[in-house]
Design an enzyme around this catalytic site. Sequence first.
Site, PDB file in Angstrom:
ATOM      1  N   TYR A 148       0.802  -1.229   0.000  1.00  0.00           N
ATOM      2  CA  TYR A 148       0.000   0.000   0.000  1.00  0.00           C
ATOM      3  C   TYR A 148       0.836   1.281   0.000  1.00  0.00           C
ATOM      4  O   TYR A 148       0.278   2.366  -0.006  1.00  0.00           O
ATOM      5  CB  TYR A 148      -0.943   0.003   1.214  1.00  0.00           C
ATOM      6  CG  TYR A 148      -2.218  -0.775   0.964  1.00  0.00           C
ATOM      7  CD1 TYR A 148      -2.182  -2.157   0.834  1.00  0.00           C
ATOM      8  CD2 TYR A 148      -3.452  -0.132   0.852  1.00  0.00           C
ATOM      9  CE1 TYR A 148      -3.349  -2.880   0.598  1.00  0.00           C
ATOM     10  CE2 TYR A 148      -4.614  -0.847   0.613  1.00  0.00           C
ATOM     11  CZ  TYR A 148      -4.555  -2.209   0.488  1.00  0.00           C
ATOM     12  OH  TYR A 148      -5.711  -2.915   0.258  1.00  0.00           O
ATOM     13  N   LYS A 208       3.249 -15.416   2.624  1.00  0.00           N
ATOM     14  CA  LYS A 208       3.481 -16.245   1.447  1.00  0.00           C
ATOM     15  C   LYS A 208       4.996 -16.351   1.312  1.00  0.00           C
ATOM     16  O   LYS A 208       5.570 -16.020   0.277  1.00  0.00           O
ATOM     17  CB  LYS A 208       2.807 -15.531   0.266  1.00  0.00           C
ATOM     18  CG  LYS A 208       2.558 -16.329  -0.964  1.00  0.00           C
ATOM     19  CD  LYS A 208       1.694 -17.554  -0.824  1.00  0.00           C
ATOM     20  CE  LYS A 208       1.892 -18.367  -2.100  1.00  0.00           C
ATOM     21  NZ  LYS A 208       1.408 -19.729  -2.045  1.00  0.00           N
ATOM     22  N   ASP A 252      -2.737 -18.582   1.287  1.00  0.00           N
ATOM     23  CA  ASP A 252      -3.708 -19.326   0.457  1.00  0.00           C
ATOM     24  C   ASP A 252      -4.352 -20.437   1.287  1.00  0.00           C
ATOM     25  O   ASP A 252      -5.568 -20.641   1.249  1.00  0.00           O
ATOM     26  CB  ASP A 252      -3.061 -19.857  -0.838  1.00  0.00           C
ATOM     27  CG  ASP A 252      -1.738 -20.568  -0.628  1.00  0.00           C
ATOM     28  OD1 ASP A 252      -1.179 -20.521   0.486  1.00  0.00           O
ATOM     29  OD2 ASP A 252      -1.244 -21.183  -1.603  1.00  0.00           O
ATOM     30  N   ASP A 296      -6.190  -7.179   3.720  1.00  0.00           N
ATOM     31  CA  ASP A 296      -7.335  -6.609   2.993  1.00  0.00           C
ATOM     32  C   ASP A 296      -8.193  -7.737   2.426  1.00  0.00           C
ATOM     33  O   ASP A 296      -9.418  -7.736   2.555  1.00  0.00           O
ATOM     34  CB  ASP A 296      -6.830  -5.705   1.860  1.00  0.00           C
ATOM     35  CG  ASP A 296      -7.979  -5.147   1.050  1.00  0.00           C
ATOM     36  OD1 ASP A 296      -8.940  -4.640   1.660  1.00  0.00           O
ATOM     37  OD2 ASP A 296      -7.931  -5.240  -0.193  1.00  0.00           O
ATOM     38  N   ASP A 341     -12.260  -9.477   3.944  1.00  0.00           N
ATOM     39  CA  ASP A 341     -13.539  -9.569   3.224  1.00  0.00           C
ATOM     40  C   ASP A 341     -14.123 -10.966   3.408  1.00  0.00           C
ATOM     41  O   ASP A 341     -15.330 -11.136   3.608  1.00  0.00           O
ATOM     42  CB  ASP A 341     -13.364  -9.276   1.726  1.00  0.00           C
ATOM     43  CG  ASP A 341     -13.622  -7.810   1.383  1.00  0.00           C
ATOM     44  OD1 ASP A 341     -13.414  -6.950   2.257  1.00  0.00           O
ATOM     45  OD2 ASP A 341     -14.032  -7.534   0.233  1.00  0.00           O
TER      46      ASP A 341
HETATM   47  C1  IPM Z   1     -10.548  -1.648   3.059  1.00  0.00           C
HETATM   48  C2  IPM Z   1     -10.740  -1.140   1.656  1.00  0.00           C
HETATM   49  C3  IPM Z   1      -9.602  -0.188   1.294  1.00  0.00           C
HETATM   50  C4  IPM Z   1      -8.309  -0.979   1.337  1.00  0.00           C
HETATM   51  C5  IPM Z   1      -9.788   0.534  -0.065  1.00  0.00           C
HETATM   52  C6  IPM Z   1     -11.087   1.315  -0.109  1.00  0.00           C
HETATM   53  C7  IPM Z   1      -8.622   1.429  -0.393  1.00  0.00           C
HETATM   54  O1  IPM Z   1     -10.846  -2.200   0.758  1.00  0.00           O
HETATM   55  O2  IPM Z   1     -10.533  -0.821   3.993  1.00  0.00           O
HETATM   56  O3  IPM Z   1     -10.431  -2.860   3.254  1.00  0.00           O
HETATM   57  O4  IPM Z   1      -7.910  -1.580   0.338  1.00  0.00           O
HETATM   58  O5  IPM Z   1      -7.685  -0.981   2.392  1.00  0.00           O
HETATM   59 MN    MN Z   2     -10.866  -4.129   1.699  1.00  0.00          MN
END
Ligand code: IPM
Ligand code: MN
Length: 352
Positions: A137, A188, A221, A245, A249
Amino acid sequence: MTKRIAVVPGDGIGPEVIREGMKVLDYLNESAKLGLEFTHFGWNADTYLATGISMPPGAMEDIRDNFDAVFLGAYGDPRVPDMKHAADILLGMRFQLDLYVNYRPVKLLDERLSPLKGKGMKEIDFVIFRENTEGAYVGMGGIFKKGTADEIAVQEDVNSRRGVERIIRYAFEYAKANGRKSVCMADKNNVMRFGGDLWIRTFEEVAKEYPAIEHFHMFVDALTMQMVRMPEMFDVIVTNNMFGDIVTDLGAALQGGLGMAASGNIHPGRVSLFEPIHGSAPKYAGKDHANPIGAILTAAMMLEFLGFKPESDRIEKAVTQAIAASETTSDLGGKLGTAAAGEAILRHLKGV
Ligand code: IPM
Ligand code: MN
């Protein structure tokens, strides 16, 4: 003592879900005399498109010097395809305020919300710590011979000893303070040999200081597979910015979807930023459709950070009761809109 909170609703569904979070915060602030003081900031895609400015000069310093926490909605707007304002504001705060801990709990609040056969509240209960200030990042790299057949793009993955050590240490400290049994570090390092080497050495060294806590390593993975197959094997997971990140999710999905998940961008002892994990969902903006629970649980997390643990627990209990009563938005199988789902939680909160 007054706690100053910057409220930054952002884009898309951000303002709607933050409004519901504010109902809960305003109620607790008044009834339990928390001494919270809120200041609203309207930085979003509209203001960016109108002025070309993401955050006015001095705003970052104002947040850093004069606030205890930031309560943020979501960023992202199709009219700003490069996400410039989002990068300036959200990533800007993460980096410039040095919010190195991205804290993302994965906790199932109702058996019916589990997407996994045979896995319920007992199995789905762990936390993920994502390194939040370096890795892929940092935006280091470049493009060479752009637009030609020989084009080369380099995107660096930056790992510092200090950065890696402090997030790993935070994960162990959290485990120790919260009665968690183990810490899993995921990377990884079979392919990313250099960064991986630093991560695994640091992990093993820090682990020695916490002999009562088990520690194990997993390739990221394999981690995604095990989060789905056997979520009960995890207590605390620590990983880098990009892998964090991605796996958070998946973690949100284990809790019933992106609409459920809260997150904290924390630097212990300094101003920290709290936001739901979900994005701005532009197609649902203004439609009273979005699930406010992610934002409301984010408010709870922020209260805990500010030292109001009992109030934070009350919010989680109220959310749990609203879900149990099916007083939810359609993503959770309910029939309510955003505002009504928020009201339902507020009603339960008044009774807990
Ligand atoms: C998160 C989001 C952000 C990230 C984006 C919006 C830049 O996906 O907070 O997880 O990648 O960190
Ligand atoms: Mn995210």
